[in-house]
Design an enzyme around this catalytic site. Structure first.
Site, PDB file in Angstrom:
ATOM      1  N   GLU A  47      64.193   1.046   7.156  1.00 25.87           N
ATOM      2  CA  GLU A  47      63.801   0.796   8.541  1.00 25.87           C
ATOM      3  C   GLU A  47      63.653   2.117   9.305  1.00 25.87           C
ATOM      4  O   GLU A  47      62.700   2.309  10.064  1.00 25.87           O
ATOM      5  CB  GLU A  47      64.826  -0.125   9.212  1.00 25.87           C
ATOM      6  N   HIS A  56      72.808  15.811  20.006  1.00 28.09           N
ATOM      7  CA  HIS A  56      72.011  16.866  19.390  1.00 28.09           C
ATOM      8  C   HIS A  56      70.557  16.477  19.153  1.00 28.09           C
ATOM      9  O   HIS A  56      69.679  17.331  19.237  1.00 28.09           O
ATOM     10  CB  HIS A  56      72.615  17.277  18.045  1.00 28.09           C
TER      11      HIS A  56
END
Length: 160
Positions: free
Chosen positions: A76, A109
């Protein structure tokens, strides 16, 4: 937390039941949830049919996020990451590392805008906790991380 009010969600048969629980959970938190399928449990369905529409929708609405589900979450995420501007991260119940979890790092991040969940590897409770943490964790905005994301977003159909 960012002003995220819309969550696009999609899953194949492997994540179907968990998707339904996630939708209920998010609606109770007053998110607008757009369900891109599957709409019925069909063991023969194909996850790209439900994942690609989620990724496209997230790129079209920068104030939304996507949640995608499958057996492992890996395929996915691969599908979603084929769409330019998508930064999908996979969660399958990894333990907390150091001072931050994988979920927090994906937001701090990488400014991940799609969360891919391996439904065969997490309980409903783990998935809901991960989603809540992912939605409440902001991108750090640090220059080095923003610079790297810009470089990622500039990659388009690379081939030698």
């Amino acid at each position: 937390m960012e002003d995220i009010r819309t969550i696009h969600i999609g899953s194949d048969h492997a994540g179907f039941d968990l998707k339904e629980a996630i939708i209920t959970h998010l609606e109770h938190q007053h998110f607008e949830v757009v369900d891109h399928g599957a709409y019925e449990l069909d063991p023969e369905d194909d996850y790209p049919d439900f994942i690609l529409p989620v990724a496209i929708a997230v790129t079209e609405d920068k104030h939304s996020r996507g949640i995608i589900l499958g057996g492992s979450g890996q395929g996915e995420a691969i599908v979603a990451n084929r769409v330019q501007g998508i930064r999908a991260t996979v969660f399958y119940g990894e333990p907390k590392t150091h001072d931050e979890s994988i979920i927090e790092l994906s937001r701090h991040h990488n400014d991940a805008n799609v969360l891919s969940i391996g439904a065969r590897f997490v309980s409903e409770e783990e998935a809901l906790e991960a989603i809540d943490l992912w939605l409440e964790t902001a991108f750090s905005g640090e220059e080095k991380h923003a610079r790297r994301i810009t470089k990622i977003d500039q990659i388009d159909n690379y081939s030698e």
